[in-house]
Design a protein around this motif. Sequence first.
Motif, PDB file in Angstrom:
ATOM      1  N   UNK A  12       0.705  -1.089   0.142  1.00  0.00           N
ATOM      2  CA  UNK A  12      -0.056   0.176  -0.077  1.00  0.00           C
ATOM      3  C   UNK A  12       0.835   1.348  -0.142  1.00  0.00           C
ATOM      4  N   UNK A  13       2.075   1.104   0.274  1.00  0.00           N
ATOM      5  CA  UNK A  13       2.954   2.118   0.358  1.00  0.00           C
ATOM      6  C   UNK A  13       4.082   2.461  -0.721  1.00  0.00           C
ATOM      7  N   UNK A  14       4.589   1.197  -1.063  1.00  0.00           N
ATOM      8  CA  UNK A  14       5.684   1.237  -2.234  1.00  0.00           C
ATOM      9  C   UNK A  14       4.879   0.802  -3.452  1.00  0.00           C
ATOM     10  N   UNK A  15       5.817   1.508  -4.394  1.00  0.00           N
ATOM     11  CA  UNK A  15       5.326   1.521  -5.809  1.00  0.00           C
ATOM     12  C   UNK A  15       6.374   0.747  -6.569  1.00  0.00           C
ATOM     13  N   UNK A  16       5.889  -0.330  -7.502  1.00  0.00           N
ATOM     14  CA  UNK A  16       6.868  -0.796  -8.384  1.00  0.00           C
ATOM     15  C   UNK A  16       7.232  -0.033  -9.585  1.00  0.00           C
ATOM     16  N   UNK A  17       8.584  -0.229  -9.809  1.00  0.00           N
ATOM     17  CA  UNK A  17       9.271   0.605 -10.949  1.00  0.00           C
ATOM     18  C   UNK A  17       8.175   0.121 -12.272  1.00  0.00           C
ATOM     19  N   UNK A  18       8.300   1.186 -13.083  1.00  0.00           N
ATOM     20  CA  UNK A  18       7.836   0.794 -14.462  1.00  0.00           C
ATOM     21  C   UNK A  18       8.575   1.262 -15.537  1.00  0.00           C
ATOM     22  N   UNK A  19       8.287   0.931 -16.772  1.00  0.00           N
ATOM     23  CA  UNK A  19       9.179   1.146 -18.051  1.00  0.00           C
ATOM     24  C   UNK A  19       9.624   2.412 -18.102  1.00  0.00           C
ATOM     25  N   UNK A  20       8.714   3.445 -17.632  1.00  0.00           N
ATOM     26  CA  UNK A  20       9.030   4.992 -17.684  1.00  0.00           C
ATOM     27  C   UNK A  20       9.776   5.357 -16.606  1.00  0.00           C
ATOM     28  N   UNK A  21       9.944   4.687 -15.699  1.00  0.00           N
ATOM     29  CA  UNK A  21      10.933   5.135 -14.476  1.00  0.00           C
ATOM     30  C   UNK A  21      12.436   5.153 -15.338  1.00  0.00           C
ATOM     31  N   UNK A  22      13.144   6.034 -14.644  1.00  0.00           N
ATOM     32  CA  UNK A  22      14.409   6.167 -14.645  1.00  0.00           C
ATOM     33  C   UNK A  22      15.464   6.040 -13.689  1.00  0.00           C
ATOM     34  N   UNK A  23      16.661   6.117 -13.615  1.00  0.00           N
ATOM     35  CA  UNK A  23      17.480   6.020 -12.122  1.00  0.00           C
ATOM     36  C   UNK A  23      17.158   7.030 -11.374  1.00  0.00           C
ATOM     37  N   UNK A  24      16.716   8.420 -11.976  1.00  0.00           N
ATOM     38  CA  UNK A  24      16.650   9.376 -11.144  1.00  0.00           C
ATOM     39  C   UNK A  24      15.132   9.506 -10.581  1.00  0.00           C
ATOM     40  N   UNK A  25      14.167   9.039 -11.264  1.00  0.00           N
ATOM     41  CA  UNK A  25      12.727   9.111 -10.704  1.00  0.00           C
ATOM     42  C   UNK A  25      12.629   7.892  -9.594  1.00  0.00           C
ATOM     43  N   UNK A  26      13.561   7.162  -9.756  1.00  0.00           N
ATOM     44  CA  UNK A  26      13.640   5.780  -8.769  1.00  0.00           C
ATOM     45  C   UNK A  26      14.279   6.188  -7.282  1.00  0.00           C
ATOM     46  N   UNK A  27      14.910   7.204  -7.556  1.00  0.00           N
ATOM     47  CA  UNK A  27      15.700   7.657  -6.279  1.00  0.00           C
ATOM     48  C   UNK A  27      17.138   7.449  -6.491  1.00  0.00           C
ATOM     49  N   UNK A  28      18.148   8.467  -6.211  1.00  0.00           N
ATOM     50  CA  UNK A  28      19.510   8.405  -6.101  1.00  0.00           C
ATOM     51  C   UNK A  28      19.989   8.705  -4.543  1.00  0.00           C
ATOM     52  N   UNK A  29      21.048   7.777  -4.164  1.00  0.00           N
ATOM     53  CA  UNK A  29      21.381   8.075  -2.699  1.00  0.00           C
ATOM     54  C   UNK A  29      22.927   8.047  -2.828  1.00  0.00           C
ATOM     55  N   UNK A  30      23.479   9.112  -2.184  1.00  0.00           N
ATOM     56  CA  UNK A  30      25.027   9.396  -1.920  1.00  0.00           C
ATOM     57  C   UNK A  30      25.487   8.566  -0.497  1.00  0.00           C
ATOM     58  N   UNK A  31      26.368   7.904  -0.600  1.00  0.00           N
ATOM     59  CA  UNK A  31      26.806   6.957   0.584  1.00  0.00           C
ATOM     60  C   UNK A  31      28.314   7.353   0.650  1.00  0.00           C
ATOM     61  N   UNK A  32      28.650   7.900   2.125  1.00  0.00           N
ATOM     62  CA  UNK A  32      29.830   8.191   2.363  1.00  0.00           C
ATOM     63  C   UNK A  32      30.236   7.481   3.742  1.00  0.00           C
TER      64      UNK A  32
END
Length: 82
Positions: A12-32
Amino acid sequence: MAIEWSAEHAAGVLERPTTSDDKYSRGVLGVRTGSQRYPGAAVLGVEAAHRTGLGMVRYLGDDRPTALVLARRPETVTEDGR
């Protein structure tokens, strides 16, 4: 009172990626994280980030942890960027 989290709650909370999604719409995380002395922290942190379903994970750190991160997750971006 605590509620037990279930697959139905997550659906109910999470969305499945679709073919129109890209790496930026799915989120980018910087790890240090991690260091020359504790490189495993970098590997664990980056692995956890990838398992969340993010579109891109960027890791910035010292040479030794970077090499270990790339050995485990070669799709990780290890250069500074946007």
